[in-house]
Scaffold this motif. Structure first.
Motif, PDB file in Angstrom:
ATOM      1  N   GLY A 185       0.816  -1.197   0.000  1.00 50.35           N
ATOM      2  CA  GLY A 185       0.000   0.000   0.000  1.00 50.35           C
ATOM      3  C   GLY A 185       0.854   1.251   0.000  1.00 50.35           C
ATOM      4  O   GLY A 185       2.090   1.175  -0.036  1.00 50.35           O
ATOM      5  N   ASN A 186       0.225   2.412   0.075  1.00 51.58           N
ATOM      6  CA  ASN A 186       0.992   3.658   0.019  1.00 51.58           C
ATOM      7  C   ASN A 186       1.828   3.890   1.279  1.00 51.58           C
ATOM      8  O   ASN A 186       2.814   4.627   1.244  1.00 51.58           O
ATOM      9  N   HIS A 187       1.468   3.272   2.408  1.00 46.83           N
ATOM     10  CA  HIS A 187       2.283   3.393   3.615  1.00 46.83           C
ATOM     11  C   HIS A 187       3.437   2.402   3.614  1.00 46.83           C
ATOM     12  O   HIS A 187       4.397   2.575   4.370  1.00 46.83           O
ATOM     13  N   ASP A 188       3.341   1.351   2.830  1.00 44.14           N
ATOM     14  CA  ASP A 188       4.365   0.309   2.807  1.00 44.14           C
ATOM     15  C   ASP A 188       5.544   0.711   1.926  1.00 44.14           C
ATOM     16  O   ASP A 188       5.416   1.528   1.022  1.00 44.14           O
ATOM     17  N   ASN A 189       6.669   0.104   2.197  1.00 41.98           N
ATOM     18  CA  ASN A 189       7.820   0.188   1.308  1.00 41.98           C
ATOM     19  C   ASN A 189       7.743  -1.021   0.384  1.00 41.98           C
ATOM     20  O   ASN A 189       8.043  -2.141   0.793  1.00 41.98           O
ATOM     21  N   GLY A 190       7.298  -0.791  -0.839  1.00 43.73           N
ATOM     22  CA  GLY A 190       7.048  -1.895  -1.746  1.00 43.73           C
ATOM     23  C   GLY A 190       8.260  -2.777  -1.981  1.00 43.73           C
ATOM     24  O   GLY A 190       8.166  -4.007  -1.980  1.00 43.73           O
ATOM     25  N   LYS A 191       9.422  -2.155  -2.156  1.00 42.09           N
ATOM     26  CA  LYS A 191      10.636  -2.938  -2.405  1.00 42.09           C
ATOM     27  C   LYS A 191      11.031  -3.748  -1.179  1.00 42.09           C
ATOM     28  O   LYS A 191      11.514  -4.884  -1.299  1.00 42.09           O
ATOM     29  N   ALA A 192      10.815  -3.175   0.000  1.00 42.31           N
ATOM     30  CA  ALA A 192      11.123  -3.913   1.228  1.00 42.31           C
ATOM     31  C   ALA A 192      10.180  -5.105   1.393  1.00 42.31           C
ATOM     32  O   ALA A 192      10.598  -6.186   1.842  1.00 42.31           O
ATOM     33  N   LEU A 193       8.914  -4.918   1.016  1.00 45.54           N
ATOM     34  CA  LEU A 193       7.996  -6.049   1.057  1.00 45.54           C
ATOM     35  C   LEU A 193       8.441  -7.141   0.095  1.00 45.54           C
ATOM     36  O   LEU A 193       8.418  -8.330   0.422  1.00 45.54           O
ATOM     37  N   ASP A 194       8.846  -6.728  -1.095  1.00 51.67           N
ATOM     38  CA  ASP A 194       9.306  -7.718  -2.067  1.00 51.67           C
ATOM     39  C   ASP A 194      10.563  -8.442  -1.592  1.00 51.67           C
ATOM     40  O   ASP A 194      10.817  -9.580  -2.000  1.00 51.67           O
ATOM     41  N   ALA A 195      11.347  -7.787  -0.736  1.00 49.80           N
ATOM     42  CA  ALA A 195      12.531  -8.455  -0.187  1.00 49.80           C
ATOM     43  C   ALA A 195      12.145  -9.635   0.703  1.00 49.80           C
ATOM     44  O   ALA A 195      12.971 -10.527   0.950  1.00 49.80           O
ATOM     45  N   LEU A 196      10.893  -9.665   1.168  1.00 50.75           N
ATOM     46  CA  LEU A 196      10.407 -10.786   1.988  1.00 50.75           C
ATOM     47  C   LEU A 196       9.912 -11.956   1.134  1.00 50.75           C
ATOM     48  O   LEU A 196       9.518 -12.989   1.679  1.00 50.75           O
ATOM     49  N   ARG A 197       9.937 -11.798  -0.178  1.00 49.68           N
ATOM     50  CA  ARG A 197       9.336 -12.817  -1.028  1.00 49.68           C
ATOM     51  C   ARG A 197       9.997 -14.186  -0.917  1.00 49.68           C
ATOM     52  O   ARG A 197       9.286 -15.209  -0.962  1.00 49.68           O
ATOM     53  N   PRO A 198      11.316 -14.308  -0.747  1.00 52.06           N
ATOM     54  CA  PRO A 198      11.874 -15.656  -0.549  1.00 52.06           C
ATOM     55  C   PRO A 198      11.279 -16.356   0.676  1.00 52.06           C
ATOM     56  O   PRO A 198      10.945 -17.545   0.617  1.00 52.06           O
ATOM     57  N   TRP A 199      11.147 -15.608   1.791  1.00 49.92           N
ATOM     58  CA  TRP A 199      10.492 -16.185   2.971  1.00 49.92           C
ATOM     59  C   TRP A 199       9.043 -16.519   2.671  1.00 49.92           C
ATOM     60  O   TRP A 199       8.545 -17.607   3.007  1.00 49.92           O
ATOM     61  N   ALA A 200       8.339 -15.575   2.022  1.00 52.84           N
ATOM     62  CA  ALA A 200       6.919 -15.764   1.748  1.00 52.84           C
ATOM     63  C   ALA A 200       6.690 -16.943   0.812  1.00 52.84           C
ATOM     64  O   ALA A 200       5.776 -17.749   1.029  1.00 52.84           O
ATOM     65  N   ASP A 201       7.504 -17.055  -0.229  1.00 45.42           N
ATOM     66  CA  ASP A 201       7.351 -18.167  -1.168  1.00 45.42           C
ATOM     67  C   ASP A 201       7.517 -19.506  -0.449  1.00 45.42           C
ATOM     68  O   ASP A 201       6.759 -20.449  -0.687  1.00 45.42           O
TER      69      ASP A 201
END
Length: 381
Positions: free
Chosen positions: A82-98
């Protein structure tokens, strides 16, 4: 299939200096309880997991544990930034999320990355456009994922968003449940009270017409009040699972449960969520405030007393959970009240301060005396 739609957690929110971590843990726990009972096939978190683009370690722990708990209910989980989130930082969690079976789309990437497919436990196929918040600054850059004509390059923000959705919707099938999640403002929607206005107005609002009729359900985030939006398909904001700020104290906090098939329209149920610590606005004199039973609510207090030094402390002695204390606006002088602004030349700081207080309706000798003492300490230190 069944979808659980939530958004705008705003984990890490600090309200007038007070951490809301316990409230967020309770709210996410309420979401998990609903998911266990309702057994959705898909859980959508439509942005603003965090309140800030630089979340603390504790906030990250709350969010990741919450997403893991939702995933453990057996549902697929899809999260957008969202607009409050850091989109790139969220994407950095994708290995954990996957690895955890959670799908995150924090920022705009390749086109094929934003059309997600899945199959329910009963074999029903679904496709989901996952569109994170897109700022005006990056709207053109996002549109450059596709080949644009000269005319398309002059489009408005709403035009870019509509174009992205239309092109991604080309991947929808006739035999699939077609869904969309996005974090944006739709014209005609009602703000909840705690949104960031710069990202809700000033050209950021898009018409409902950007959503194609081939959509079975559009799961939106950004506005904190649960509401349906009229459009060519079912469009809905789930709202926040807890009141974020005092402007939202009257909002119904809930989660949306959506039942839909490829051949039937979406049926939406709002399930209310418990609020661990409510927000409440109260008004009155000190004598009246002393008689109130406010439970465990965090308070915004409009005190109906003449302004004076120490008044805030007196209120907080009566109401320890008062986070915000203000003089009731009805007691303040209106526009143009008070004497005209005096000339500054030749006047001491103390005189100017006393004059300012008088103009603002806060004349109080104790406050002026305190100012003189602090001013002397600063000037002679």
């Amino acid at each position: 299939m069944r979808v659980l739609h939530t958004s705008d957690w705003h984990v890490g929110k600090v309200l007038k200096g007070q951490s809301r971590n316990d409230d967020h843990i309770a709210a996410i726990g309420g979401l998990v309880d609903v998911a266990k009972k309702e057994q959705p096939d898909l859980i959508i978190v439509a942005g603003d997991l965090y309140d800030t683009a630089s979340p603390t370690a504790e906030s990250t722990k709350i969010v990741t544990r919450g997403l893991s708990a939702l995933r453990k209910t057996g549902a697929d989980v899809v999260v957008i930034g969202g607009n409050h989130d850091n989109g790139k930082a969220l994407d950095a969690l994708r290995p954990w999320a996957d690895a955890a079976g959670i799908t995150i789309r924090g920022a705009i990437g390749k086109p094929e990355d934003h059309l997600i497919s899945g199959t329910t436990r009963d074999g029903e196929q679904w496709r989901l456009i996952a569109l994170p918040f897109l700022s005006q600054r990056y709207a053109v850059r996002a549109s450059e994922m596709f080949e644009l004509t000269a005319a398309e390059m002059t489009q408005s923000y709403a035009g870019y968003v509509g174009d992205l959705i239309a092109r991604l919707a080309q991947g929808f099938g006739d035999d699939t449940v077609n869904l969309l999640t996005a974090h944006l403002t739709v014209i005609g929607a009602t703000m909840g009270g705690g949104e960031r206005e710069a990202h809700s107005i000033m050209g950021y609002a898009v018409p409902a017409a950007v959503f194609p009729s081939s959509l079975h359900y559009a799961a939106l985030g950004h506005l904190h009040r649960p509401q349906a939006i009229a459009g060519p398909c079912p469009i809905r904001y789930s709202g926040s699972p807890l009141p974020i700020d005092f402007g939202e104290e009257e909002n119904l906090v809930s989660v949306a449960i959506v039942d839909v098939t490829k051949a039937t329209a979406a049926r939406v149920r709002e399930i209310p969520l418990p609020v661990a610590t409510s927000l409440r606005t109260v008004r009155g004199t000190l004598a009246q405030l002393s008689t109130l039973d406010t439970g465990n609510a965090w308070l915004r207090v409009y005190v109906q007393e003449a302004p004076r030094a120490g008044l805030r402390e007196e209120v907080q002695d009566l109401l320890p959970k008062a986070l915000e204390v203000r003089i009731d606006p009805k007691l303040l002088p209106g526009p143009g009240a008070g004497r005209a602004e005096a000339a500054r030349a030749g006047r001491s700081a103390g005189e100017l301060f006393a004059d300012y207080l008088g103009q603002r309706g806060h004349a109080d000798e104790a406050t002026v005396t305190l100012f003189h003492r602090l001013h002397d300490e600063v000037m002679h230190s």
